[in-house]
Write an enzyme that holds these catalytic residues in place. Structure first.
Site, PDB file in Angstrom:
ATOM      1  CG  ASP A   9      -1.940   1.387   1.284  1.00  0.00           C
ATOM      2  OD1 ASP A   9      -2.235   1.580   0.431  1.00  0.00           O
ATOM      3  OD2 ASP A   9      -1.814   2.038   2.350  1.00  0.00           O
ATOM      4  CB  SER A  10       0.071   4.923  -0.842  1.00  0.00           C
ATOM      5  OG  SER A  10      -1.112   4.675  -0.117  1.00  0.00           O
ATOM      6  CB  CYS A  72      -2.541   1.240  -2.644  1.00  0.00           C
ATOM      7  SG  CYS A  72      -2.892   2.940  -2.933  1.00  0.00           S
ATOM      8  CD  GLU A 151      -2.278   8.504   7.322  1.00  0.00           C
ATOM      9  OE1 GLU A 151      -1.213   9.049   7.440  1.00  0.00           O
ATOM     10  OE2 GLU A 151      -2.327   7.401   6.561  1.00  0.00           O
ATOM     11  CB  CYS A 183      -9.970   5.191  -0.161  1.00  0.00           C
ATOM     12  SG  CYS A 183      -8.523   6.031   0.726  1.00  0.00           S
ATOM     13  CG  HIS A 185      -6.559   5.833   5.047  1.00  0.00           C
ATOM     14  ND1 HIS A 185      -5.875   5.495   4.105  1.00  0.00           N
ATOM     15  CD2 HIS A 185      -5.780   6.396   5.996  1.00  0.00           C
ATOM     16  CE1 HIS A 185      -4.711   5.597   4.403  1.00  0.00           C
ATOM     17  NE2 HIS A 185      -4.572   6.412   5.663  1.00  0.00           N
TER      18      HIS A 185
HETATM   19  N1  DGL Z   1      -3.861   3.821   0.109  1.00  0.00           N
HETATM   20  C1  DGL Z   1      -4.626   5.004  -0.756  1.00  0.00           C
HETATM   21  C2  DGL Z   1      -5.743   4.532  -1.365  1.00  0.00           C
HETATM   22  O1  DGL Z   1      -6.273   3.315  -0.878  1.00  0.00           O
HETATM   23  C3  DGL Z   1      -5.051   6.240   0.286  1.00  0.00           C
HETATM   24  C4  DGL Z   1      -3.767   7.139   0.508  1.00  0.00           C
HETATM   25  C5  DGL Z   1      -2.941   7.622  -0.399  1.00  0.00           C
HETATM   26  O2  DGL Z   1      -3.565   8.613  -1.014  1.00  0.00           O
HETATM   27  O3  DGL Z   1      -1.988   7.076  -0.815  1.00  0.00           O
HETATM   28  O4  DGL Z   1      -6.282   4.769  -2.546  1.00  0.00           O
END
Ligand code: DGL
Length: 267
Positions: A9-10, A72, A151, A183, A185
């Site tokens: 993931d990011s 992600c 976050e 997403c 989060h």
């Molecule tokens: N992990 C990213 C997503 O699911 C969210 C956080 C980011 O913008 O990197 O799109």
């Protein structure tokens, strides 16, 4: 040696996906990589997201994984074709599993999709949903402030409901009966989103969706030993560990930093 499932993931949000996969596969070894040095991906261009995703995938492939999960949504929406060129192992993003569940769940065929700017701009969910249900009406919306709220640990703060109301009013007006939380989060805000939209709107959590999807693809393992968890990040181990304990409900066992250079160095 058992081969692990690799998940990237990011940043930390993909642990919602990690958690769902851990629940679905208690015996699998799992390796997680969070690109905390370069998060967020949401506002970045497709080229940059692809470049980062390829580097993340290369690191996990070097660990000898048997399946790669792109947790992600932003990466999943633009990088899967390039990632698929890297290896013959299954490379699975979150868009198809989430879209399948959304199409199964909707009755009035009005489906909302929320995600980062990158995910929404790519139209990946909308295309996937329409390929499964051509009569679906898809209403897509970027909700960039949801990531920092989570976050910050403010998902139960009154400000969370206020921001949810502001962003999701058009979804209410469009009479959707299903909303894809596109997403990593957003599942952590699902109680607030549900409170605002009401019980008649079904929320599709892309993290749980991939757990269910994988169960269909991968045979259950009959190994008595619980699977091993390994975590790697590219920066900010302490911040990652704090948010991770909130998402996983437990402290991380091991966490290592990986340096983002031409070759990967695990410290
Ligand atoms: N992990 C990213 C997503 O699911 C969210 C956080 C980011 O913008 O990197 O799109």
């Amino acid at each position: 040696m058992k081969q692990a499932i690799g998940i990237f993931d990011s940043g930390v949000g993909g642990l919602t996906v990690f958690k769902a996969i851990r629940q679905a596969f208690p015996q699998q070894d799992l390796i997680y990589f969070g690109d905390t040095a370069r998060v967020p991906y949401g506002p970045k261009s497709p080229n940059t997201i692809i470049e980062y995703s390829v580097q993340n995938a290369r690191f996990l492939l070097q660990q000898g994984i048997k399946t790669l999960i792109v947790a992600c949504n932003t990466s999943s929406s633009v990088a899967i074709p390039d990632l698929s060129k890297l290896s013959n192992i299954p490379i699975i993003g979150v868009i198809d599993p989430g879209s399948e569940i959304a199409v199964r769940s909707t009755e009035n065929k009005k489906i909302g999709v929320i995600g980062t700017e990158g995910t929404i701009r790519s139209k990946a969910y909308s295309k996937a949903i329409k390929s499964l249900e051509p009569n679906a009406q898809v209403f897509s919306l970027a909700c960039p402030l949801f990531v920092p709220i989570v976050e910050e640990g403010w998902q139960d703060h009154p400000i969370a409901l206020r921001i949810v109301q502001e962003y999701l009013k058009p979804m209410k007006d469009n009479d959707i009966d299903t909303l894809v939380l596109g997403c990593t989060h957003y599942p952590l805000l699902s109680h607030v989103i549900q409170e605002y939209l009401g019980e008649k709107v079904k929320l599709v959590d892309s993290a749980n969706a991939i757990g269910e999807y994988l169960k269909k693809l991968m045979p259950a393992e009959h190994d008595a030993k619980p699977g091993k968890d390994s975590y790697f990040v590219s920066d900010n181990e302490d911040k990652f560990a704090t948010i991770a304990s909130r998402i996983l409900g437990a402290d991380l066992s091991t966490l290592k930093r990986v340096r983002l250079y031409e070759s990967w160095f695990v410290e």
